[in-house]
Design a protein around this motif. Structure first.
Motif, PDB file in Angstrom:
ATOM      1  N   GLY A   1       0.717  -1.211  -0.026  1.00 18.32           N
ATOM      2  CA  GLY A   1       0.121   0.041   0.083  1.00 18.32           C
ATOM      3  C   GLY A   1       0.976   1.340   0.021  1.00 18.32           C
ATOM      4  N   MET A   2       2.093   1.193  -0.264  1.00 20.52           N
ATOM      5  CA  MET A   2       2.941   2.426  -0.213  1.00 20.52           C
ATOM      6  C   MET A   2       2.567   3.313  -1.490  1.00 20.52           C
ATOM      7  N   PHE A   3       1.994   2.710  -2.567  1.00 22.24           N
ATOM      8  CA  PHE A   3       1.868   3.393  -3.810  1.00 22.24           C
ATOM      9  C   PHE A   3       0.524   3.820  -3.998  1.00 22.24           C
ATOM     10  N   ASP A   4      -0.225   4.937  -3.756  1.00 26.01           N
ATOM     11  CA  ASP A   4      -1.446   5.109  -3.885  1.00 26.01           C
ATOM     12  C   ASP A   4      -1.766   5.442  -5.686  1.00 26.01           C
ATOM     13  N   GLN A   5      -2.791   5.775  -5.885  1.00 27.54           N
ATOM     14  CA  GLN A   5      -3.283   5.761  -7.376  1.00 27.54           C
ATOM     15  C   GLN A   5      -2.562   7.307  -7.913  1.00 27.54           C
ATOM     16  N   ASP A   6      -2.211   8.064  -7.252  1.00 33.52           N
ATOM     17  CA  ASP A   6      -1.691   9.449  -7.426  1.00 33.52           C
ATOM     18  C   ASP A   6      -0.077   9.008  -7.959  1.00 33.52           C
ATOM     19  N   LYS A   7       0.467   8.499  -6.990  1.00 32.52           N
ATOM     20  CA  LYS A   7       1.978   8.149  -7.276  1.00 32.52           C
ATOM     21  C   LYS A   7       2.226   7.059  -8.385  1.00 32.52           C
ATOM     22  N   GLN A   8       1.186   6.229  -8.697  1.00 31.74           N
ATOM     23  CA  GLN A   8       1.253   5.247  -9.741  1.00 31.74           C
ATOM     24  C   GLN A   8       1.259   6.026 -11.058  1.00 31.74           C
ATOM     25  N   LYS A   9       0.202   7.026 -11.156  1.00 35.03           N
ATOM     26  CA  LYS A   9       0.260   7.614 -12.191  1.00 35.03           C
ATOM     27  C   LYS A   9       1.315   8.543 -12.372  1.00 35.03           C
ATOM     28  N   PHE A  10       1.961   9.181 -11.218  1.00 35.42           N
ATOM     29  CA  PHE A  10       3.256  10.024 -11.645  1.00 35.42           C
ATOM     30  C   PHE A  10       4.333   9.105 -12.192  1.00 35.42           C
ATOM     31  N   VAL A  11       4.478   7.857 -11.626  1.00 39.73           N
ATOM     32  CA  VAL A  11       5.798   7.157 -12.096  1.00 39.73           C
ATOM     33  C   VAL A  11       5.323   6.392 -13.483  1.00 39.73           C
ATOM     34  N   ALA A  12       3.952   6.172 -14.065  1.00 41.51           N
ATOM     35  CA  ALA A  12       3.701   5.757 -15.216  1.00 41.51           C
ATOM     36  C   ALA A  12       3.760   7.054 -16.114  1.00 41.51           C
ATOM     37  N   ASN A  13       3.727   8.187 -15.827  1.00 43.08           N
ATOM     38  CA  ASN A  13       3.879   9.381 -16.864  1.00 43.08           C
ATOM     39  C   ASN A  13       5.590   9.720 -16.834  1.00 43.08           C
ATOM     40  N   LEU A  14       6.182   9.567 -15.678  1.00 39.45           N
ATOM     41  CA  LEU A  14       7.477   9.643 -16.008  1.00 39.45           C
ATOM     42  C   LEU A  14       8.320   8.794 -16.555  1.00 39.45           C
ATOM     43  N   ASN A  15       7.811   7.687 -16.830  1.00 35.31           N
ATOM     44  CA  ASN A  15       8.148   6.340 -17.659  1.00 35.31           C
ATOM     45  C   ASN A  15       7.974   6.671 -18.788  1.00 35.31           C
ATOM     46  N   VAL A  16       6.908   7.293 -19.353  1.00 31.67           N
ATOM     47  CA  VAL A  16       6.526   7.514 -20.698  1.00 31.67           C
ATOM     48  C   VAL A  16       7.466   8.895 -21.050  1.00 31.67           C
ATOM     49  N   ALA A  17       7.366   9.795 -20.149  1.00 32.05           N
ATOM     50  CA  ALA A  17       8.032  11.237 -20.524  1.00 32.05           C
ATOM     51  C   ALA A  17       9.564  11.026 -20.586  1.00 32.05           C
ATOM     52  N   LEU A  18      10.199  10.338 -19.648  1.00 28.84           N
ATOM     53  CA  LEU A  18      11.463  10.577 -19.496  1.00 28.84           C
ATOM     54  C   LEU A  18      12.143   9.319 -19.877  1.00 28.84           C
ATOM     55  N   PHE A  19      12.055   8.184 -19.306  1.00 30.35           N
ATOM     56  CA  PHE A  19      12.703   7.006 -19.229  1.00 30.35           C
ATOM     57  C   PHE A  19      12.450   6.252 -20.852  1.00 30.35           C
ATOM     58  N   THR A  20      11.447   6.100 -21.342  1.00 26.53           N
ATOM     59  CA  THR A  20      11.169   5.818 -22.690  1.00 26.53           C
ATOM     60  C   THR A  20      12.180   6.440 -23.687  1.00 26.53           C
ATOM     61  N   PRO A  21      12.156   7.832 -23.756  1.00 28.00           N
ATOM     62  CA  PRO A  21      12.965   8.468 -24.813  1.00 28.00           C
ATOM     63  C   PRO A  21      14.207   8.242 -24.402  1.00 28.00           C
ATOM     64  N   CYS A  22      14.790   8.343 -23.280  1.00 26.00           N
ATOM     65  CA  CYS A  22      16.221   8.054 -22.811  1.00 26.00           C
ATOM     66  C   CYS A  22      16.628   6.414 -23.410  1.00 26.00           C
ATOM     67  N   LEU A  23      15.733   5.649 -23.357  1.00 28.53           N
ATOM     68  CA  LEU A  23      16.103   4.020 -24.087  1.00 28.53           C
ATOM     69  C   LEU A  23      16.198   4.150 -25.433  1.00 28.53           C
ATOM     70  N   SER A  24      15.315   5.053 -25.994  1.00 24.39           N
ATOM     71  CA  SER A  24      15.432   5.031 -27.422  1.00 24.39           C
ATOM     72  C   SER A  24      16.518   5.914 -27.942  1.00 24.39           C
ATOM     73  N   MET A  25      17.225   6.788 -27.377  1.00 26.71           N
ATOM     74  CA  MET A  25      18.453   7.516 -27.439  1.00 26.71           C
ATOM     75  C   MET A  25      19.668   6.610 -27.191  1.00 26.71           C
ATOM     76  N   LEU A  26      19.616   5.513 -26.382  1.00 27.70           N
ATOM     77  CA  LEU A  26      20.621   4.678 -26.188  1.00 27.70           C
ATOM     78  C   LEU A  26      20.666   3.621 -27.255  1.00 27.70           C
ATOM     79  N   GLY A  27      19.473   3.246 -27.719  1.00 25.00           N
ATOM     80  CA  GLY A  27      19.695   2.169 -28.852  1.00 25.00           C
ATOM     81  C   GLY A  27      20.156   2.649 -30.163  1.00 25.00           C
ATOM     82  N   SER A  28      20.098   3.936 -30.369  1.00 24.06           N
ATOM     83  CA  SER A  28      20.464   4.507 -31.892  1.00 24.06           C
ATOM     84  C   SER A  28      21.781   4.801 -31.771  1.00 24.06           C
ATOM     85  N   PRO A  29      22.676   4.550 -32.825  1.00 27.76           N
ATOM     86  CA  PRO A  29      23.909   4.920 -33.002  1.00 27.76           C
ATOM     87  C   PRO A  29      24.590   6.219 -33.022  1.00 27.76           C
TER      88      PRO A  29
END
Length: 104
Positions: A76-104
């Motif tokens: 119960g440490m993650f409520d709905q607001d924290k889960q939404k924040f982490v999901a948005n952080l994943n989409v906005a920050l981590f996924t673009p970083c991964l795509s930049m790491l994969g390109s030569p």
């Protein structure tokens, strides 16, 4: 003179001509046994134990990443607001970083 005679099976035609070659079943069995008996003579093929180890490592990585998140969510440490924040952080920050790491 007819172009087509009466229809008969391959087996009956072979029996009438006394031309019994290897049957389809025996040829298939010999082909299957030949494939099973063939040795792996390719040096580029990895060892089966090494492949199993690689698969185990990949599965273990997923478990090590997922298990802490599951435990935190169950406690119960993650409520709905924290889960939404982490999901948005994943989409906005981590996924673009991964795509930049994969390109030569």
């Amino acid at each position: 003179m007819a172009f087509f005679g009466p229809l008969t099976s391959y087996r009956l035609n072979a029996a009438a001509a006394d031309d019994y070659g290897p049957s389809i079943v025996s040829r298939a069995v010999n082909l299957g046994l030949g494939v099973l008996r063939r040795e792996n003579d390719h040096g580029s093929h990895p060892d089966l134990g090494h492949l199993i180890l690689l698969v185990f490592e990949a599965v273990l990585e997923v478990v090590c990443v997922s298990l802490p998140g599951y435990i935190v969510a169950r406690q119960g440490m993650f409520d709905q607001d924290k889960q939404k924040f982490v999901a948005n952080l994943n989409v906005a920050l981590f996924t673009p970083c991964l795509s930049m790491l994969g390109s030569p």
